[in-house]
Design a protein around this motif. Structure first.
Motif, short mmCIF file in Angstrom:
data_model
loop_
_atom_site.label_atom_id
_atom_site.label_comp_id
_atom_site.label_asym_id
_atom_site.label_seq_id
_atom_site.Cartn_x
_atom_site.Cartn_y
_atom_site.Cartn_z
N THR A 54 51.21 45.35 34.61
CA THR A 54 51.38 44.69 35.57
C THR A 54 51.27 43.49 36.30
O THR A 54 50.11 43.77 35.64
CB THR A 54 50.99 46.64 37.05
N HIS A 55 51.61 42.75 36.74
CA HIS A 55 51.65 41.41 37.27
C HIS A 55 50.60 40.89 35.49
O HIS A 55 49.92 41.02 36.06
CB HIS A 55 50.93 41.37 38.50
N PRO A 56 51.49 40.60 34.96
CA PRO A 56 50.77 39.64 33.19
C PRO A 56 50.24 38.36 33.87
O PRO A 56 49.07 38.02 33.47
CB PRO A 56 51.97 39.73 31.96
N GLN A 57 50.46 38.03 35.06
CA GLN A 57 50.07 36.52 35.56
C GLN A 57 49.03 36.63 36.05
O GLN A 57 48.33 35.88 36.66
CB GLN A 57 51.42 36.09 35.56
N GLN A 58 48.58 38.03 36.49
CA GLN A 58 46.78 38.05 37.23
C GLN A 58 46.40 38.51 36.23
O GLN A 58 46.55 39.84 35.99
CB GLN A 58 47.92 39.15 38.39
N VAL A 59 45.10 38.04 36.75
CA VAL A 59 44.10 38.54 36.31
C VAL A 59 43.29 38.70 37.53
O VAL A 59 42.91 38.15 38.68
CB VAL A 59 43.31 37.92 35.70
N THR A 60 42.29 40.44 37.15
CA THR A 60 41.38 40.73 37.70
C THR A 60 39.70 40.68 37.44
O THR A 60 40.20 41.89 36.43
CB THR A 60 40.99 42.24 39.29
N LEU A 61 39.14 39.76 37.59
CA LEU A 61 37.93 40.25 37.11
C LEU A 61 36.84 40.82 37.58
O LEU A 61 36.55 40.97 38.71
CB LEU A 61 37.19 39.35 36.11
N ILE A 62 35.81 42.81 37.01
CA ILE A 62 35.60 43.36 37.61
C ILE A 62 34.03 42.97 36.68
O ILE A 62 34.41 43.54 35.97
CB ILE A 62 36.31 44.47 37.93
N ILE A 63 33.10 42.77 37.81
CA ILE A 63 31.89 42.61 37.05
C ILE A 63 30.77 43.86 37.61
O ILE A 63 30.44 43.52 38.91
CB ILE A 63 31.16 41.68 36.73
N PRO A 64 30.82 45.32 37.84
CA PRO A 64 30.01 45.97 38.21
C PRO A 64 28.48 45.67 38.17
O PRO A 64 27.62 44.94 37.17
CB PRO A 64 30.35 47.31 36.99
#
Length: 64
Positions: A54-64
């Motif tokens: 889904t949306h390969p041009q968009q990246v979300t970085l999640i750092i717990p």
């Protein structure tokens, strides 16, 4: 780590390290794993990314 989406080829590549690729293996249809000479994972490549992600041009970085 670098994440690259090539709209021309519809390929999503995640590069974990800049080590030279010694071997590549197609883990599943359209999923390519690149390994260095020691067998460590260097990169993951998804072919036909637009239909797989889904949306390969968009990246979300999640750092717990």
């Amino acid at each position: 780590m670098n994440i690259i989406y090539d709209i021309q080829t519809d390929t999503l590549t995640i590069v974990f390290t800049e080590a030279p690729v010694a071997e590549s293996d197609e883990a599943a249809p359209g999923v390519i794993l690149d390994f260095d000479a020691a067998g460590n994972l260097v990169a993951l490549e998804l072919l036909d990314a637009f239909r797989r992600v889904t949306h390969p041009q968009q990246v979300t970085l999640i750092i717990p």
